[in-house]
Design a protein around this motif. Structure first.
Motif, PDB file in Angstrom:
ATOM      1  N   LEU A  43       0.824  -1.207   0.000  1.00 28.08           N
ATOM      2  CA  LEU A  43       0.000   0.000   0.000  1.00 28.08           C
ATOM      3  C   LEU A  43       0.861   1.262   0.000  1.00 28.08           C
ATOM      4  O   LEU A  43       0.540   2.237  -0.679  1.00 28.08           O
ATOM      5  N   GLU A  44       1.955   1.245   0.746  1.00 30.31           N
ATOM      6  CA  GLU A  44       2.856   2.399   0.767  1.00 30.31           C
ATOM      7  C   GLU A  44       3.481   2.636  -0.607  1.00 30.31           C
ATOM      8  O   GLU A  44       3.612   3.775  -1.051  1.00 30.31           O
ATOM      9  N   SER A  48       2.958   5.883  -2.943  1.00 32.40           N
ATOM     10  CA  SER A  48       4.110   6.615  -3.439  1.00 32.40           C
ATOM     11  C   SER A  48       4.037   6.769  -4.954  1.00 32.40           C
ATOM     12  O   SER A  48       4.308   7.839  -5.495  1.00 32.40           O
ATOM     13  N   ALA A  49       3.652   5.713  -5.623  1.00 28.69           N
ATOM     14  CA  ALA A  49       3.532   5.762  -7.082  1.00 28.69           C
ATOM     15  C   ALA A  49       2.438   6.732  -7.510  1.00 28.69           C
ATOM     16  O   ALA A  49       2.526   7.360  -8.557  1.00 28.69           O
ATOM     17  N   ALA A  50       1.416   6.877  -6.669  1.00 27.46           N
ATOM     18  CA  ALA A  50       0.319   7.784  -6.984  1.00 27.46           C
ATOM     19  C   ALA A  50       0.657   9.224  -6.595  1.00 27.46           C
ATOM     20  O   ALA A  50      -0.154  10.120  -6.786  1.00 27.46           O
ATOM     21  N   GLY A  51       1.832   9.432  -6.009  1.00 22.09           N
ATOM     22  CA  GLY A  51       2.248  10.781  -5.654  1.00 22.09           C
ATOM     23  C   GLY A  51       1.702  11.251  -4.329  1.00 22.09           C
ATOM     24  O   GLY A  51       1.640  12.443  -4.066  1.00 22.09           O
ATOM     25  N   GLN A  52       1.278  10.343  -3.464  1.00 20.56           N
ATOM     26  CA  GLN A  52       0.679  10.737  -2.200  1.00 20.56           C
ATOM     27  C   GLN A  52       1.681  10.741  -1.056  1.00 20.56           C
ATOM     28  O   GLN A  52       1.388  11.275  -0.001  1.00 20.56           O
ATOM     29  N   LYS A  53       2.830  10.159  -1.228  1.00 22.65           N
ATOM     30  CA  LYS A  53       3.783  10.074  -0.126  1.00 22.65           C
ATOM     31  C   LYS A  53       4.382  11.451   0.132  1.00 22.65           C
ATOM     32  O   LYS A  53       4.737  12.174  -0.765  1.00 22.65           O
ATOM     33  N   GLY A  54       4.491  11.801   1.395  1.00 22.11           N
ATOM     34  CA  GLY A  54       5.086  13.064   1.759  1.00 22.11           C
ATOM     35  C   GLY A  54       4.087  14.192   1.899  1.00 22.11           C
ATOM     36  O   GLY A  54       4.410  15.243   2.410  1.00 22.11           O
ATOM     37  N   ARG A  55       2.892  14.019   1.479  1.00 25.20           N
ATOM     38  CA  ARG A  55       1.882  15.062   1.628  1.00 25.20           C
ATOM     39  C   ARG A  55       1.252  14.955   3.003  1.00 25.20           C
ATOM     40  O   ARG A  55       1.000  13.868   3.511  1.00 25.20           O
ATOM     41  N   ASN A  56       0.988  16.094   3.576  1.00 23.85           N
ATOM     42  CA  ASN A  56       0.258  16.112   4.834  1.00 23.85           C
ATOM     43  C   ASN A  56      -1.220  16.250   4.512  1.00 23.85           C
ATOM     44  O   ASN A  56      -1.637  17.211   3.869  1.00 23.85           O
TER      45      ASN A  56
END
Length: 68
Positions: A43-44, A48-56
């Motif tokens: 899931l992580e 990340s591939a969807a560009g959601q990692k790092g966003r608050n």
């Protein structure tokens, strides 16, 4: 249906069956205690591939609406 179309259809079916077989083998090879961790990691990676990692992410509270 031409012979090329028939061969391509058969290859597509074969790929689907091989993918299912490969997933089955991978599932059986994975110990029970690691399955949940692998699911979380998957899931992580997808996030990340969807560009959601790092966003608050913010929580949107209900009850407030724009005035019209």
């Amino acid at each position: 249906m031409s012979w090329k179309d028939r061969i391509e259809a058969q290859l597509a079916k074969l790929r689907i069956r091989l993918d299912a077989f490969n997933q089955s083998l991978a599932y059986k090879a994975l110990p029970e205690d690691r399955k949940s961790r692998v699911g979380k990691l998957s899931l992580e990676q997808k996030a990340s591939a969807a560009g959601q990692k790092g966003r608050n992410l913010r929580t949107v509270k209900g009850g407030r609406r724009a005035k019209q």
